[in-house]
Design an enzyme around this catalytic site. Structure first.
Site, PDB file in Angstrom:
ATOM      1  N   GLU A 164       1.062  -1.052   0.005  1.00 53.88           N
ATOM      2  CA  GLU A 164      -0.109  -0.008   0.142  1.00 53.88           C
ATOM      3  C   GLU A 164       0.933   1.230   0.151  1.00 53.88           C
ATOM      4  O   GLU A 164       0.218   2.105  -0.574  1.00 53.88           O
ATOM      5  CB  GLU A 164      -0.878  -0.056   1.189  1.00 53.88           C
ATOM      6  CG  GLU A 164      -2.088  -1.290   1.263  1.00 53.88           C
ATOM      7  CD  GLU A 164      -3.011  -0.738   0.211  1.00 53.88           C
ATOM      8  OE1 GLU A 164      -3.133   0.416  -0.268  1.00 53.88           O
ATOM      9  OE2 GLU A 164      -3.665  -1.973  -0.266  1.00 53.88           O
ATOM     10  N   SER A 194     -32.548 -31.455 -16.995  1.00 52.57           N
ATOM     11  CA  SER A 194     -33.599 -31.278 -17.588  1.00 52.57           C
ATOM     12  C   SER A 194     -34.433 -30.173 -17.535  1.00 52.57           C
ATOM     13  O   SER A 194     -35.459 -29.503 -18.207  1.00 52.57           O
ATOM     14  CB  SER A 194     -34.367 -32.436 -17.413  1.00 52.57           C
ATOM     15  OG  SER A 194     -34.168 -33.663 -17.733  1.00 52.57           O
TER      16      SER A 194
END
Length: 795
Positions: free
Chosen positions: A97, A380
Site C-alpha cells: 500500500e 432437464s
C-alpha cells in the site's frame, strides 16, 4: 534586413507568444489551485479524533419500507495493538500500500505526479491513486468516498494534520484497526478471526500476505467466493515484499504454496443474512459502475446510506424457518458433508427478488451465496428454456409427435446415445407428454429440428450464462437439450428465466435494490425497469400450459399448490449430482437447487422430491401475500381435438383413448386426417402378431411404432398346455376319425366338416377322461386326457 533575419525575428515573436501563453495558463492554473486549496482548507470537516474509529450506519429497508438491517463498520471490529500484529503482516501492508510510509510526511508527491499523468492520459480526472496509508486513514475517518478533486485536496490536508498529531506507528495502528477486509470484518483482528479463526498474532506469512491483499477490493478478492482471484492477489503482495527486501524469492514461493486453511463456519446469528449479502453485492456493483465513490465498500459501511431493497420479510422469514427443519432435506452425507440447497423466489412481473436462501444455514458474512454465486448443471430443467419454448416459437405445437426410442447421433468422431432417465421408451408421443415425463430422446430430436443456434440465442435472451467460445462451449446438442452447461446456472438466473413464462413472454432482469439515498437524503440511484421480449405472449402461455401438466400429472406433482395455477419442471443432472425444481405461478417464479458442494453423487434425490416440496411451501406462503389471477388465454390460441399418435385430426381407426384436446395457434390448427393407424391381428396371450394356431386373435388399430415385429410363439401347435383347462368339441361321428374340435376356434363347424348334430361340447381338465371316437367299433370310449392328446395331435 535580409530575409533570413526577418524569419528569425518572426520565429522569436512566435516563441515569446507561446511563452506568454504558457505563463498565463500557469498563472491561471496556479490561481485556481490556490483558490481551490483555500476553499478546501476553509471547508475541512471538524477535527474529531473520535472519528478515527467511528462511522455512520447504513440502513437497509424491505419492500414495505421497514428497516430490515443496519450496516456499520464497527459491527465486526476488535481493537488490537500494533505490538500484537506480526511483522510479516505489517511488512506486507507497507510493501503493497505505501512503500515510502516511514519516509514521507503524509503525502507521497512522486506518487501523486505519477497518478496525475496516468489520469490525464486516460482522461479520468477524478483524482484516483497515489493515496498513502495516512491519506487512506484520513479519508476513512473524516471524508465521504465520492470521487472529487475537492475531496482529494481535503484528504491531503487532513493527512498532513494527522502526521503532526500522531506518530507513524500510531497512524499505522489506527489504519490496521480500521480498514475493511470483506466478509463484514473491519481491522486485522476481526479479519484474522473471520478468515482463519485465530488471533492476529498467530498469522503466518501465507495468511498475512493473503489478508494484506484484500483491502484494495474486498468484494473482488473475497476468498470465500473468489479463491483464485485471492491467490493471484496474494502472489502480487509477496512479489512486492520481495521487491522491498522483506523476504527472498524462495520464501515468497513457499508462502504462496502453503495451503490456506479457512475457518469453516461463522455463526453470525444474523436474520436475512443471505439476502443482505446479495444486496451488498449489488450495491457495490451499482456504486462502482456509477463511480460515485472512490471506495464503495467503505461507502456502504461508513457513509450512512439508505438502501431500499426488494425483500419481503414474511417470505424471507418463512424460507429461513423452512431451512432450519432437517426433515425438509435428505439425511444422507458424504465424507461428513451434508447435502446443500439454494432457493430464489422472484416477482416475475418486475424482476424483484423477494426471498433467497444461499445454503442450509448462514455461516459467513459475505461468504459463498449459492443462490447467486453457485453455477450448477440444470439438467432437464433447461429444456423449457432452450428446447420447447424456441420450438413453440418456430411453430411446433404441443401435440407435435416424435418417436421416443433409442437414438444415436454422430457428434464429431464419436457416437452419442442419450438415454431417458427411466428405462422406458414410449413410442410416438406428443411434445406435451415429453415435457410431462421429461423424455430425453424427444428433447434431443426436437432440438435438432429447431437448431442449436436458435436454441442458444433463446437461452441467452432468458439470462442464461451460455458460452460460445472456441473449444468447450454450449453451442451443441448435449448442453442445450439435457443441461450439461460449461458454467452452469444459479437459482436466481433460473427463477428469472422461468418468470418469462408467467410474465407473458417478457423477461424481467432480477434485482435486489430499488433505490439508494445518500446521508443527506439525495437519491443517487433508482432501479429502472429492465424488460425485453424473449418470446411471444402465445408461446409463453402454451409453455406455461405444458408446465402445468408436469405438476398436475407428471414428474412434478409434489409441487402442486392447492388453489393456485402451478407449472414447473424437474431437473436432475448426471449421476444425481444436481437436482432442481423450477416453476411459475401467476404471481411468482422460483428455482430450488439441491446437491453437494463438492459434486458428490446423491442417492436418487430427484427434482420432483425435496426441491418440489420446497417450491410448494414457498409458493403457498407467497400467494397468501399476493394472489393475482392467472393470465387469460391469448386470442390467438384455440383448443383442438387431435390424435395423440400423429398430432393430426382423428380418423375412424383412432381409439378414444388416443384422442385428446390440446391448444395451438389459430394458424396452426391441423388440417390433415390421422393416417398413422392400421388394423393388425394380434394374439392377446402373447401380445405378438397372431399366427394360424392362435385360438383367439383380435383385430387392433395400431400405429407403426406399436405394431409387433414378431409372430406369436405360444400357439405354434395344439400341444397339451394349450388344451388343458379348456372347452373342446368331440365328434361322435366315426367317419371323421374321432377328431377333437376346440370350442374357441373361429368356427368349429368349418374345421373338418363335422355336422353340428355330431358335436358335443365337454370341459377338459388335466386328468379327466374324454369321449373319443373310434373308427374300429364306432363306440365312444373313455381315455385319459393325456392319452387323447398323445393320439390326436391337431386338426
Amino acid at each position: 534586413m535580409t530575409s533570413k533575419e526577418k524569419k528569425n525575428k518572426r520565429a522569436k515573436r512566435r516563441s515569446y507568444s507561446w511563452l506568454s501563453t504558457l505563463l498565463l495558463i500557469f498563472l491561471v492554473a496556479a490561481g485556481v489551485g490556490v483558490g481551490v486549496l483555500v476553499y478546501a482548507a476553509q471547508n475541512l470537516p471538524a477535527w474529531d479524533p473520535q472519528q478515527l474509529s467511528g462511522a455512520s450506519t447504513t440502513f437497509l429497508y424491505d419492500d414495505q419500507g421497514k428497516v430490515l438491517a443496519g450496516l456499520h463498520a464497527e459491527q465486526n471490529r476488535t481493537e488490537t495493538s500494533l505490538n500484537n500484529v506480526p511483522p510479516d503482516l505489517i511488512n506486507a501492508f507497507i510493501a503493497t500500500e505505501d512503500q515510502d510510509f516511514y519516509r514521507h510526511h503524509g503525502v507521497n508527491f512522486k506518487g501523486i505526479v505519477r497518478a496525475l499523468l496516468v489520469n490525464l492520459q486516460s482522461g479520468d480526472l477524478t483524482g484516483q491513486g497515489a493515496s498513502t496509508i495516512t491519506q487512506q486513514l484520513a479519508r476513512n475517518a473524516f471524508l465521504t468516498f465520492d470521487k472529487q478533486w475537492e475531496r482529494k485536496i481535503k484528504e491531503v490536508l487532513l493527512a498532513f494534520k494527522l502526521e503532526t498529531h500522531y506518530s507513524k506507528d500510531e497512524i499505522l495502528s489506527m489504519y490496521l484497526n480500521k480498514i475493511y477486509f470483506g466478509a463484514g470484518a473491519y481491522g486485522v483482528q476481526a479479519a484474522a478471526n473471520t478468515y482463519f479463526g485465530k488471533d492476529v498474532s498467530k498469522l503466518d506469512l501465507a495468511e498475512s500476505s493473503l489478508l494484506a491483499g484484500l483491502p484494495q477490493s474486498p468484494n473482488s478478492y473475497n476468498p470465500f467466493q473468489y479463491y483464485d482471484r485471492a491467490k493471484a492477489r496474494q502472489q502480487m503482495v509477496l512479489k512486492c515484499m520481495v521487491d522491498c527486501n522483506y523476504i527472498d524469492q524462495e520464501t515468497a514461493q513457499q508462502a504462496f504454496e502453503t495451503p490456506l486453511v479457512f475457518k469453516k463456519s461463522f455463526n453470525s446469528g444474523s436474520r436475512y443474512g443471505y439476502f443482505i449479502d446479495a444486496v451488498i453485492d449489488e450495491t457495490l456493483d451499482i456504486l462502482e459502475a456509477r463511480e460515485i465513490y472512490e471506495d464503495p465498500n467503505n461507502a456502504i459501511y461508513r457513509s450512512g446510506l439508505k438502501i431500499y431493497t426488494t425483500m419481503n420479510a414474511q417470505l424471507e422469514s418463512h424460507a429461513e424457518e423452512f431451512f432450519k427443519n432437517p426433515a425438509n432435506f435428505p439425511s444422507e452425507q458424504k465424507n461428513g458433508e451434508q447435502i446443500q440447497c439454494a432457493m430464489a423466489l422472484i416477482d416475475h412481473s418486475n424482476g424483484e427478488v423477494k426471498a433467497i436462501m444461499g445454503g442450509r444455514s448462514y455461516e459467513q458474512r459475505r461468504g459463498f451465496n449459492r443462490a447467486t454465486n453457485a453455477l450448477r448443471q440444470p439438467g432437464s430443467s433447461i429444456k423449457p428454456l432452450t428446447v420447447y419454448a424456441p420450438a413453440l416459437e418456430d411453430g411446433y405445437m404441443p401435440f407435435f409427435t416424435l418417436i421416443d426410442e433409442p437414438i444415436s447421433i454422430k457428434v464429431g468422431n464419436t457416437i452419442w446415445s442419450p438415454k431417458n432417465y427411466d428405462p422406458n421408451y414410449r413410442g410416438l408421443i406428443s411434445m406435451r407428454t415429453a415435457v410431462q415425463w421429461s423424455v430425453n430422446t424427444y428433447a434431443v430430436q426436437l432440438l435438432e429440428k429447431v437448431g442449436v443456434r436458435k436454441s442458444f440465442d433463446f437461452g441467452k435472451s432468458l439470462g442464461l450464462d451460455l458460452v460460445d467460445t472456441p473449444g468447450t462451449n454450449d453451442l451443441s446438442l448435449a448442453p442445450l437439450s439435457l443441461g450439461g452447461l460449461t458454467r452452469g446456472a444459479s437459482p436466481v438466473q433460473m427463477a428469472a428465466a422461468y418468470g418469462a413464462f408467467g410474465n407473458g413472454g417478457l423477461y424481467a432482469k432480477p434485482h435486489f435494490v430499488t433505490r439508494i439515498l445518500d446521508a443527506d437524503g439525495v437519491e443517487i440511484y433508482r432501479f429502472k425497469p429492465d424488460y425485453h421480449r424473449a418470446m411471444s405472449e402465445e408461446t409463453a402461455w402454451l409453455m406455461n400450459s405444458m408446465l402445468q401438466t408436469v405438476v398436475s400429472s407428471g414428474t412434478g406433482t409434489n409441487a402442486r399448490v392447492p388453489g393456485v395455477q402451478t407449472g414447473g419442471k424437474t431437473g436432475t443432472s448426471e449421476e444425481y449430482k444436481d437436482s432442481w425444481f423450477c416453476g411459475v405461478t401467476p404471481g411468482y417464479s422460483a428455482a430450488i437447487w439441491m446437491g453437494y458442494d463438492r459434486e458428490h453423487t446423491m442417492n436418487k434425490v430427484y427434482g420432483g422430491s425435496y426441491p418440489a416440496r420446497m417450491f410448494r411451501s414457498m409458493m403457498q406462503k407467497a400467494h397468501e401475500i399476493k394472489n393475482p389471477k392467472p393470465r387469460s388465454m391469448p386470442a390467438g390460441i384455440v383448443s383442438v381435438s387431435v390424435c395423440s399418435k400423429s398430432g393430426k385430426l382423428p380418423a375412424e381407426l383412432c381409439s378414444q383413448e388416443q384422442i385428446f384436446s390440446d391448444y395451438c395457434l389459430k394458424n396452426k390448427v391441423p388440417t390433415e386426417i390421422c393416417d398413422a393407424h392400421n388394423m393388425v391381428s394380434i394374439c392377446p396371450e402373447s401380445g405378438k402378431l397372431a399366427g394360424r394356431y392362435c385360438p383367439n386373435p383380435e383385430m387392433r388399430s395400431l400405429t407403426k411404432d406399436e405394431t409387433p415385429t414378431e409372430k406369436c410363439d405360444i400357439h405354434s401347435d395344439f400341444s397339451l398346455p394349450a388344451l388343458l383347462n379348456n372347452e373342446i368339441y368331440v365328434c361322435r361321428d366315426p367317419r371323421h376319425n374321432g377328431k377333437i374340435y376346440r370350442a374357441n376356434l373361429p368356427n368349429p363347424l368349418q374345421s373338418g366338416g363335422c355336422p353340428p348334430e355330431y358335436l358335443e361340447k365337454v370341459i377338459v381338465e388335466n386328468g379327466d377322461s374324454l369321449p373319443y371316437c373310434s373308427l374300429e367299433d364306432h363306440q365312444l370310449k373313455k381315455k385319459k386326457a393325456r392319452e387323447v392328446f398323445d393320439d390326436v395331435i391337431g386338426l
